[in-house]
Motif scaffolding. Sequence first.
Motif, PDB file in Angstrom:
ATOM      1  N   LYS A  72       0.859  -1.205   0.000  1.00  0.00           N
ATOM      2  CA  LYS A  72       0.000   0.000   0.000  1.00  0.00           C
ATOM      3  C   LYS A  72       0.886   1.242   0.000  1.00  0.00           C
ATOM      4  O   LYS A  72       1.983   1.241   0.575  1.00  0.00           O
ATOM      5  N   ASP A  73       0.393   2.303  -0.595  1.00  0.00           N
ATOM      6  CA  ASP A  73       1.123   3.566  -0.645  1.00  0.00           C
ATOM      7  C   ASP A  73       0.892   4.324   0.660  1.00  0.00           C
ATOM      8  O   ASP A  73      -0.220   4.787   0.931  1.00  0.00           O
ATOM      9  N   PRO A  74       1.921   4.481   1.514  1.00  0.00           N
ATOM     10  CA  PRO A  74       1.702   5.129   2.818  1.00  0.00           C
ATOM     11  C   PRO A  74       1.762   6.657   2.758  1.00  0.00           C
ATOM     12  O   PRO A  74       1.414   7.319   3.732  1.00  0.00           O
ATOM     13  N   ILE A  75       2.240   7.225   1.640  1.00  0.00           N
ATOM     14  CA  ILE A  75       2.422   8.692   1.638  1.00  0.00           C
ATOM     15  C   ILE A  75       1.568   9.404   0.596  1.00  0.00           C
ATOM     16  O   ILE A  75       1.438  10.629   0.635  1.00  0.00           O
ATOM     17  N   GLY A  76       1.012   8.678  -0.332  1.00  0.00           N
ATOM     18  CA  GLY A  76       0.101   9.281  -1.310  1.00  0.00           C
ATOM     19  C   GLY A  76       0.756  10.277  -2.247  1.00  0.00           C
ATOM     20  O   GLY A  76       0.087  11.137  -2.830  1.00  0.00           O
ATOM     21  N   LYS A  77       2.059  10.192  -2.407  1.00  0.00           N
ATOM     22  CA  LYS A  77       2.792  11.088  -3.321  1.00  0.00           C
ATOM     23  C   LYS A  77       4.149  10.438  -3.608  1.00  0.00           C
ATOM     24  O   LYS A  77       4.544   9.494  -2.905  1.00  0.00           O
ATOM     25  N   PRO A  78       4.864  10.967  -4.587  1.00  0.00           N
ATOM     26  CA  PRO A  78       6.179  10.371  -4.850  1.00  0.00           C
ATOM     27  C   PRO A  78       7.134  10.626  -3.683  1.00  0.00           C
ATOM     28  O   PRO A  78       7.067  11.682  -3.047  1.00  0.00           O
ATOM     29  N   LEU A  79       7.997   9.669  -3.427  1.00  0.00           N
ATOM     30  CA  LEU A  79       9.048   9.842  -2.414  1.00  0.00           C
ATOM     31  C   LEU A  79      10.162  10.717  -3.003  1.00  0.00           C
ATOM     32  O   LEU A  79      10.749  11.541  -2.327  1.00  0.00           O
ATOM     33  N   VAL A  80      10.455  10.479  -4.270  1.00  0.00           N
ATOM     34  CA  VAL A  80      11.450  11.298  -4.979  1.00  0.00           C
ATOM     35  C   VAL A  80      10.754  11.973  -6.141  1.00  0.00           C
ATOM     36  O   VAL A  80      10.164  11.297  -6.995  1.00  0.00           O
ATOM     37  N   TRP A  81      10.778  13.264  -6.142  1.00  0.00           N
ATOM     38  CA  TRP A  81      10.199  14.016  -7.267  1.00  0.00           C
ATOM     39  C   TRP A  81      11.031  15.257  -7.438  1.00  0.00           C
ATOM     40  O   TRP A  81      10.945  16.223  -6.686  1.00  0.00           O
TER      41      TRP A  81
END
Length: 720
Positions: free
Chosen positions: A128-137
């Motif tokens: 599951k995606d715990p942060i709802g956004k890219p970790l690196v962007w």
Amino acid sequence: MKRNILAGLALGLAGFSWAQQPTISTKYTADPAPYVHGDTIYLYTTHDEDDAENFKMYDWLLYTSTDMVNWQDHGAVASLDDFKWYDGKNGAWAECVVERNGKWYMYCPIHGHGIGVLVADSPYGPFKDPIGKPLVWQKEHWNDIDPSVFIDDDGQAYMYWGNPKLYCALLNEDMISLKSDAMQLHDVPEHYQEGPWFYKRNGKYYLAYASTCCPEGLGYAMSDNALGPWTFKGYVMAPTPRTRGNHPGIIDYRGKSFGFGLNYDLKNISIKEHKERRNVGAFPLSYNADGTIVESPYFQDVKVEPIGTFNPFRKVEAETMAWGYGLKTVKRGIEDIIVTDVNDGEYILLKNVDFGNKMAHKLIVSAASTVGGKAEFHIDGVKGKIIGTATIKSTGGDDKYKEFQTSIAAVGGVHDLYIVFRGAKGKNLFNLDWWKMTGIPANYATLEKVVEDGGTGKYPAVMQEISGLEAHTVFMPKDLSQFNEQNPLPVLVWGNGACTNSPWEHFKFLNEIASHGYLVIATGYFPKEEKPYNGEMSKPEQQIESIDWAIAQNSNKLSPLYGKINTKAICASGMSCGGLQTLYNCADKRISTYMICNSGLFIDPSIAMPNMPMPGKDQLKSVHAPIIYILGGETDIAYNNGMDDFHRIKDVPAFAANYPVGHGGTYRQPHGGEFRFPAVAWLNWQLKGDQEAAKMFKGEKCGLSQRKDWKIEKNQLIDK
Ligand code: FUB
């Protein structure tokens, strides 16, 4: 479509030996990210769609193994759909997975959209995606691909990534946030292109990577620090004209090291077309004393040896294999994976299957089918010995699963197992979910009965049905501890009256013989009751199988009869039609004596009895060892035939004993009745050299002639 692709591929590789083939054969895979946890290798890969013309990548796959050659397909464990912030359709590029504090983190680049992170409580997901956004962007940055995450001994986690630039960032302990900015390394190791694989071994840091195109190889650099500087050290696998892309993964597993990469070896498309349908491959890897890596030859020129054996005595998911020739694996429902696209002649290969000290006994296959077909279980080759065949009938649909059961022959030891599919050409014969063998210890008595009181001999005997010895019944002393190379068991192989396929009429007699210290192997099924057996008639070859089996047991360390059999002391014997079977087999040089009971070759050559062996009198020329006829006197229908045989035999000692009881003999009487006396004495003399027993037959007033109602005749050789 997929059918054409993979079957075509497999065919295109007809000259390939298995050892050179890619690790995964039922899907196109790339970007291996192996991870060892406990006793298992978790191999995460990307997934090229079957019809990819370029990068067409939607999800991330998982395969597991405990021996480096047999891999179970767990299907897609994550996909682009798991990142709600991404609404594109393509771009599931090279991921990596690490575990920390019982949680599994998957770092997933989405090409052009940064690097996301997923977390799961198990290596199998769900992620599951715990942060709802890219970790690196960093920006719409096409270089932000191929993350490699490693947790150092001090707990600091690092992520390297990038193509062609190389970046590094420190991760927080939560593994889902960055502790540092993305740092671009300006001191990029020589030949670096992409796909970094960052790890530490014996205090040294390694950065393996796909080396610059074209062709790509697997280069590597070393450092004394996690953040470099990096020194190029050479190639893990040098680029060759066969290389068209690469991406490393490196592990230590069970005391050995392995590298993974990718190739295009499953298909035959030209380099110019450059279609992205790739294949993960593995190779053995080793290190020099100074920690540098020994360069490996190209995938096709090396071989990964199994580092463990495969246990077939459990439920095995059908999608577990070393190689699937022409097959596909697909998801069924939420979690299950099945094997499909199963055509005539295609097969699953499992390497190093350990049948151990067990005999496979029963095979169950779970399959769904519209047309039906067969799954043949061969060992040691597609055309190797068949140990069992599951006939899969139509279940009423390719999604209606049923279990099909069959018996399976004794195997023992370690073999490659080929499950070869047969049926109508050009059709999906069935879908396979799982298969399972049940095993029982070698030579295990699947049925056992004490006959009467075990017999009157010194060694109370038992009657047994034995695993792996189909259509035979064995009699032997219950306590085998007294038998060894100095005191071995001679052997009697027996054919039944009427060539019936069960010793139901003779078991008391045979058990009695066994109680005098013999291994008796009768043709036919274990008689559960003392009543006629109504199945098909037996064949003379079953006596030969009995001899083969006895000899095999004597040299089989797994057998309770190991080293306890006198394989040079074998009596072939049988009653009525079983006597004809014996004479049919008489040329077998392993036979050391014959006992023909209520039987003899037909004098009238015009008589033909269905399903009975009817050799002519010439067959007697093949009698090469002492022989006794035990007949039922003049009222025995075999009397004339038996006595005629006896009178024709001149070259070997021959004895004829008649007891006035008729054709049925005394076999069904307690302990086999009167017939047991000449029978046991003959065997003791011929097979054990017992001179006391010889007196029953030797001399003018031999013992048997003195027994009430017996009439005897013998040739001169008996008394020599
Ligand atoms: O599989 C997609 C991309 O191709 C990977 O991210 C690169 O390493 C190359 O293998």
